[in-house]
Write an enzyme that holds these catalytic residues in place. Structure first.
Site, short mmCIF file in Angstrom:
data_model
loop_
_atom_site.label_atom_id
_atom_site.label_comp_id
_atom_site.label_asym_id
_atom_site.label_seq_id
_atom_site.Cartn_x
_atom_site.Cartn_y
_atom_site.Cartn_z
N THR B 153 44.11 47.07 30.54
CA THR B 153 42.86 46.29 30.46
C THR B 153 41.68 47.23 30.72
O THR B 153 41.20 47.87 29.80
CB THR B 153 42.84 45.10 31.46
OG1 THR B 153 43.17 45.58 32.76
CG2 THR B 153 43.81 44.04 31.04
N LYS B 179 50.18 49.13 34.75
CA LYS B 179 48.76 49.01 34.42
C LYS B 179 48.03 48.53 35.67
O LYS B 179 48.58 47.88 36.55
CB LYS B 179 48.52 48.06 33.26
CG LYS B 179 48.81 46.63 33.60
CD LYS B 179 47.70 45.65 33.30
CE LYS B 179 46.37 46.05 33.85
NZ LYS B 179 45.51 44.87 34.15
N THR B 190 45.87 43.48 40.42
CA THR B 190 45.89 43.27 38.97
C THR B 190 46.73 44.37 38.45
O THR B 190 46.29 45.28 37.78
CB THR B 190 44.52 43.35 38.31
OG1 THR B 190 43.69 42.39 38.91
CG2 THR B 190 44.62 42.99 36.82
N GLU B 276 39.11 52.22 39.30
CA GLU B 276 37.83 52.04 38.63
C GLU B 276 36.78 52.99 39.23
O GLU B 276 36.44 52.90 40.40
CB GLU B 276 37.40 50.58 38.72
CG GLU B 276 38.27 49.73 37.80
CD GLU B 276 38.03 48.24 37.91
OE1 GLU B 276 38.49 47.51 37.01
OE2 GLU B 276 37.38 47.81 38.86
N ASN B 400 32.42 47.03 37.33
CA ASN B 400 32.64 45.66 37.78
C ASN B 400 31.43 44.77 37.64
O ASN B 400 31.54 43.54 37.67
CB ASN B 400 33.16 45.66 39.21
CG ASN B 400 34.61 46.08 39.23
OD1 ASN B 400 35.46 45.38 38.71
ND2 ASN B 400 34.88 47.25 39.80
#
Lengths: 405, 405
Positions: B153, B179, B190, B276, B400
């Site tokens: 993603t 992932k 996630t 991230e 984000n």
């Protein structure tokens, strides 16, 4: 960046409480970074301090001195926290206290030290002591505004609140200042607060009221979840108004504690509004919880979530991230279908999913505002708890990535 | 941004385990966003799932189906998490399972659904079902690399690991993909992980090993402290190698579980390296703790501190922030003077303050690297725990704040 206008209200002097500001040049030459506060003889003083096990040298000395003697002077320096400085830090803080005691002719135990700023650097004792004569000469009851500026570190604006209450023809004044913008978290943070009143309040009662009110104000704000080694919040009562509040008159006690809570909430909210990089002021209200701890677990899980905080920064009504926080808050037997979540008055979650009435436009309208209320209605009991926080912005990263440089 | 080279190792096919990739156009037209995995008849499958109370519809169905039937197919879609979608979400996930069951001639309970992406949007069932024929036609044992890309993603790179062990002239293969890059936190995040082996392992033992190894790998990584509603980690054993591992042969069991841990650690670390906005890969090792929980409390307090994470981003050896974290981790009777903190091999804290031998140059040299070890030696007992995390950068905020747009 900060949220709201940030203009200071009228700050009423508190009879019997004087403040003096001077420049020690600790981090920047010429910056007024030392504040001395004087309590009239006979005053009482209450304090709450950080729960961080690595509490700084000045906090340890404050506790010892408070237990040993009535307090007459509080000395604050910014630019250096005197934390993580070992035995030398204790000796340095004591040296500052002794210098004040000598100049003001009080026992050293009557002096309380406070330091805020970078952790782990030796305290520049000589610079601070060299500024004491100027701070003492500056002592005045009218110096609240200058003191509010004098205790700032990464703050972008001074923080102060003031209120007067009338009782049977007499006036009681409460005035306070606070500082802090990062490392803000329950159990005090890089937070300093000083409130003074001219009421006469017995020491034990003063401490009880301060503890209670701090729990509903300073201990309910969070910017980044980090707790500082130096947080202190002090409440001084000089008695100069001639009004004694000892709890025997319930009406008077209620009047006073309500005013105290308003003043301390205003000081606490000012810290959040000036949170590092803040573009939003956010109240998280968890209603109809079974217990206070479970309400606070939900509230802080939301308040500390980087995903919720970045969505707030983006003004994005990403309610899925709020819902995921409630789900991971660790509440036993949470009935997902029974709860509701609101952004201001807009219901965003019900029956375990997005509310049927919800529209992106309505959510967006709330998120576009600077002040946002996130309400979580658990429908499990009678308890409501509130915490206040900010968003997580690029400026937060910049400020904290650059702070030491 | 990501830390390290990120080139995939050779991915050995696992006999009896096939993967097919197709494009359903869920978020972007043409993106390959659907992965179908097929387990040969007679395979066993173990799973660990998110502990978020708001676990998504597919997670609930996976648990039900695993309990009801041997598993034959796993269907993954990206772009939509099917979480916070209420009863409709359950019906949508079931519709996808039914479509697979029909095409592959297995009971619906033999199909397990996985979804990852935005929370709270309805699952585009028709698009997913329309892609199933292509995914089925694509099934191949050689498709690990394409599948690693198909489950991404916000990931910036595919994640995979593979290992072969030899035992008495036979080869056992373990290959896996994962992932995840945000919302990464213990108890799965996630995060999706799929590992397959051609060993034969009884279901109960497979589950026990997966749970144990996940606790030391996927459950020890954290990017932002947020736990997702959808995390799942699956371990399939096809038995096609002809080697049965049932625990009666301790040497073989040890060989296998050690290889499994290496593969799962590599998959977990790859998620952190791709965290991230990550510019650093950070191991936090808490040594000589009294208990595992206290070691983890200290480790996670450091790993989740925005102040530590922004200092890491700035390559700033701000050891005071690390020390303040240890202090607020809530450890009973912590002896401040007894502990040491190291950055790699550089001692930064001892005797309650900055280490006498410490120099800013030595600290800076460590922080300038991309891979950093923060070691906290508590000197209270025998327990060591490790967690892995990243820094907090401007890119984290950007990613984000912009994710839904």
């Amino acid at each position: 960046m900060a949220v709201g206008p940030g203009t200071l209200p009228q700050l009423h002097p508190v009879s019997g409480f004087r403040l003096g500001i001077a420049s020690a040049g600790i981090k920047k030459p010429g910056r007024r970074d030392v504040v001395l506060m004087e309590l009239a003889e006979g005053s009482t003083l209450a304090g709450v301090y950080t729960l961080n096990a690595f509490c700084a040298a000045p906090v340890r000395i404050c506790k010892q001195h408070q237990a040993a003697s009535p307090s007459r002077y509080m000395l604050v320096n910014t630019g250096n926290a005197n934390a993580g400085t070992g035995e030398q830090g204790m000796a340095d803080a004591m040296a500052c206290c002794e210098a004040v005691a000598e100049r003001c002719a009080v026992p050293v135990e009557a002096v309380l030290p406070y330091s805020t700023g970078v952790i782990g650097e030796p305290l520049p004792v000589d610079k601070i002591i060299a500024a004491l004569d100027a701070a003492k000469a500056d002592l005045s009851e009218d110096n609240w505004e200058a003191a509010a500026s004098g205790i700032m570190t990464t703050d972008t604006r001074p923080k102060a609140a003031s209120e007067q209450i009338q009782y049977q023809g007499k006036t009681i004044t409460l005035t306070g200042i606070s500082k802090g913008s990062g490392m803000i978290m329950p159990n005090m943070a890089t937070m300093l607060g000083y409130v003074a009143t001219d009421a006469e309040v017995p020491q034990e009662l003063l401490q009880q009221w301060l503890t209670n009110v701090a729990d509903r104000s300073f201990n309910r704000i969070t910017v980044d979840g980090d707790t500082s080694t130096n947080d202190s919040c002090m409440l001084a009562a000089t008695g100069a108004s001639g009004v004694r509040i000892d709890g025997s008159d319930y009406e008077l006690a209620a009047l006073f504690t309500e005013a105290l809570e308003r003043v301390m909430l205003e000081l606490a909210h000012a810290i959040v509004r000036d949170g590092e990089g803040a573009t939003k002021f956010v109240e998280i209200c968890v209603e109809s919880a079974g217990t206070s701890p479970e309400a606070l677990d939900v509230a802080y899980t939301i308040a500390h979530s980087p995903l919720v905080k970045t969505a707030l920064f983006a003004s994005d009504p990403n309610w899925g991230r709020i819902l995921a926080c409630v789900g991971r808050a660790g509440i036993d037997n949470l009935d997902l279908d029974a709860l509701q979540i609101y952004l201001n008055d807009v219901c965003i979650v019900e029956n375990g999913g997005r509310a049927a009435s919800y529209t992106e436009e309505a959510g967006q309208a709330v998120m576009d505002g600077e002040e946002i209320l996130i309400r979580v209605v658990l429908n499990r009991g009678q308890v409501t708890e509130r915490v206040w926080t900010t968003d997580l912005s690029h400026d937060y990263v910049s400020i904290n990535a650059d702070y030491r440089s």
